[in-house]
Design an enzyme around this catalytic site. Structure first.
Site, mmCIF file in Angstrom:
data_model
loop_
_atom_site.group_PDB
_atom_site.id
_atom_site.type_symbol
_atom_site.label_atom_id
_atom_site.label_comp_id
_atom_site.label_asym_id
_atom_site.label_seq_id
_atom_site.Cartn_x
_atom_site.Cartn_y
_atom_site.Cartn_z
ATOM 1 N N ASP A 84 34.914 40.893 38.788
ATOM 2 C CA ASP A 84 34.824 40.016 39.599
ATOM 3 C C ASP A 84 34.973 38.535 39.119
ATOM 4 O O ASP A 84 35.231 38.469 38.133
ATOM 5 C CB ASP A 84 33.485 40.080 40.132
ATOM 6 C CG ASP A 84 32.307 39.602 39.200
ATOM 7 O OD1 ASP A 84 32.496 39.851 38.046
ATOM 8 O OD2 ASP A 84 31.442 38.854 39.505
ATOM 9 N N GLU A 126 29.486 40.173 38.148
ATOM 10 C CA GLU A 126 28.905 39.531 36.863
ATOM 11 C C GLU A 126 28.493 37.840 37.410
ATOM 12 O O GLU A 126 27.523 37.078 36.774
ATOM 13 C CB GLU A 126 29.682 39.474 35.686
ATOM 14 C CG GLU A 126 29.305 38.993 34.270
ATOM 15 C CD GLU A 126 29.431 37.597 34.045
ATOM 16 O OE1 GLU A 126 29.156 36.805 33.344
ATOM 17 O OE2 GLU A 126 30.247 36.972 34.809
#
Length: 352
Positions: A71, A125
């Site tokens: 991400d 994350e």
């Protein structure tokens, strides 16, 4: 669309950057990663949400984990990617699609590594810990994260960074007495009283301990302040939010005790905390990685998911391409030569 894992790692980085994957919106990229890895017969594939896990099953005496988050922070007008000389620009190029590209290339190429490898490509994350794909996987299928050493391919400028700091947030509160601001002498201004808290912070001397041979630098800082009732009222409460970044030789409990000691004259409420991780560079697997990478390792001055591996009883290090100071910036970029160098060193280590 397909991911071509035969591309060089810099070109694959560009392909990954051009696939938007803001936290919570990683499904498209996770699907492509899963499809690309599913074509590799030497890997055993698993999926947990938008986290993809691929494992060699060669029966080697040692297993290492190589992990990277897929991400990114929200796009800031920095897509699609663009190349200028040796620099690749784009959202996530530094943090951390360069590291993810290296892991994907090596997962495809190293069919007979000298040690078994678990490749982990995880989601969320960059947002609150409760959404973190690595945390979810550790709860749902901890056996998939079993290993002797973990390498988190965070941007470290091509230098091994050991462990990470712990972090703690607290609210330090002053109390006063309300009054009309035209008759302020009848009250006690809680915002004015916060000057004592700010004074303690201004004169605070942070520790700089050496932990397992690496030098850490702690910090205790105000990161927020709130107070006030109305434009004509002397406020009766003020809250200063502080963040304590502490070296991994301290536990969360010790960090809490320290913050309470610093602000002993005030009410303190702990709102969030996360344990750090010791460097773990004395582990034999880490020693071989150090030999392959070269250079002088340094302490990680921040919190990363290496702490999650430490909580599982596994030493972990940070290592990957990209200057961490460029992460999340609108002009985020990575040196493609550094991507190639990190890939070569990781390949040498996993093949030894």
């Amino acid at each position: 669309m397909e991911l071509d894992l035969s591309l060089d790692s810099a070109s694959l980085t560009a392909s990954l950057v051009d696939i938007p994957s803001v936290s919570g919106e990683e499904k498209t990229l996770a699907d492509l990663i899963e499809a690309a890895l599913a074509r590799l017969p030497h890997l055993s594939l698993h999926r947990d949400g938008d986290t993809v896990i691929a494992r060699t099953m060669l029966g080697r005496p040692q297993r290492v984990i190589v992990a990277g988050h897929i991400d990114t922070v929200p796009v800031a007008g920095n897509l699609p990617s663009r190349r200028e000389a040796n620099l690749l620009y784009g959202c996530g190029s530094c943090d951390m699609k360069g590291g993810v590209a290296i892991a994907l290339c090596l997962a495809a190429r190293l069919t007979q590594p000298a040690q078994d490898v678990t490749w982990v490509f995880y989601d969320c994350e960059e947002v609150e810990a409760e959404h973190n794909g690595l945390l979810r996987l550790s709860r749902n299928s901890p056996a998939l994260l079993a290993g002797d050493l973990a390498v988190l391919m965070e941007p470290t400028d091509g230098v091994i960074e050991g462990g990470c700091q712990g972090t703690l947030r607290a609210e330090v509160v002053t109390h006063g007495r309300r009054a009309h601001s035209a008759r302020a002498w009848m009250g006690h201004n809680a915002i004015h009283a916060a000057a004592g808290i700010l004074g303690l912070l201004r004169h605070y001397e942070p520790r700089r301990p050496a932990v397992d041979g690496l030098s850490y630098r702690e910090g205790l800082n105000a990161v927020g302040i709130s107070g006030g009732v109305a434009g004509n009222v002397v406020p009766d409460e003020c809250v200063v939010t502080v963040n304590y970044r502490f070296a991994p030789d301290r536990s969360v409990e010790q960090a809490v005790a320290h913050v309470r000691e610093v602000f002993a004259d005030y009410d303190v409420a702990i709102t969030d905390s996360a344990q750090g991780a010791r460097p773990g560079l004395d582990h034999p697997a880490a020693a071989t990685l150090l030999a392959a990478v070269g250079g002088t390792p340094r302490a990680k001055l921040g919190w990363t998911d290496v702490a999650r591996f430490a909580a599982l009883g596994m030493p972990a290090v940070n290592y990957g391409p990209g200057d961490p100071e460029l992460a999340h910036a609108p002009d985020e970029r990575v040196d493609v030569a550094q991507i190639a160098d990190c890939e070569a060193k990781m390949a040498a280590w996993l093949s030894t």
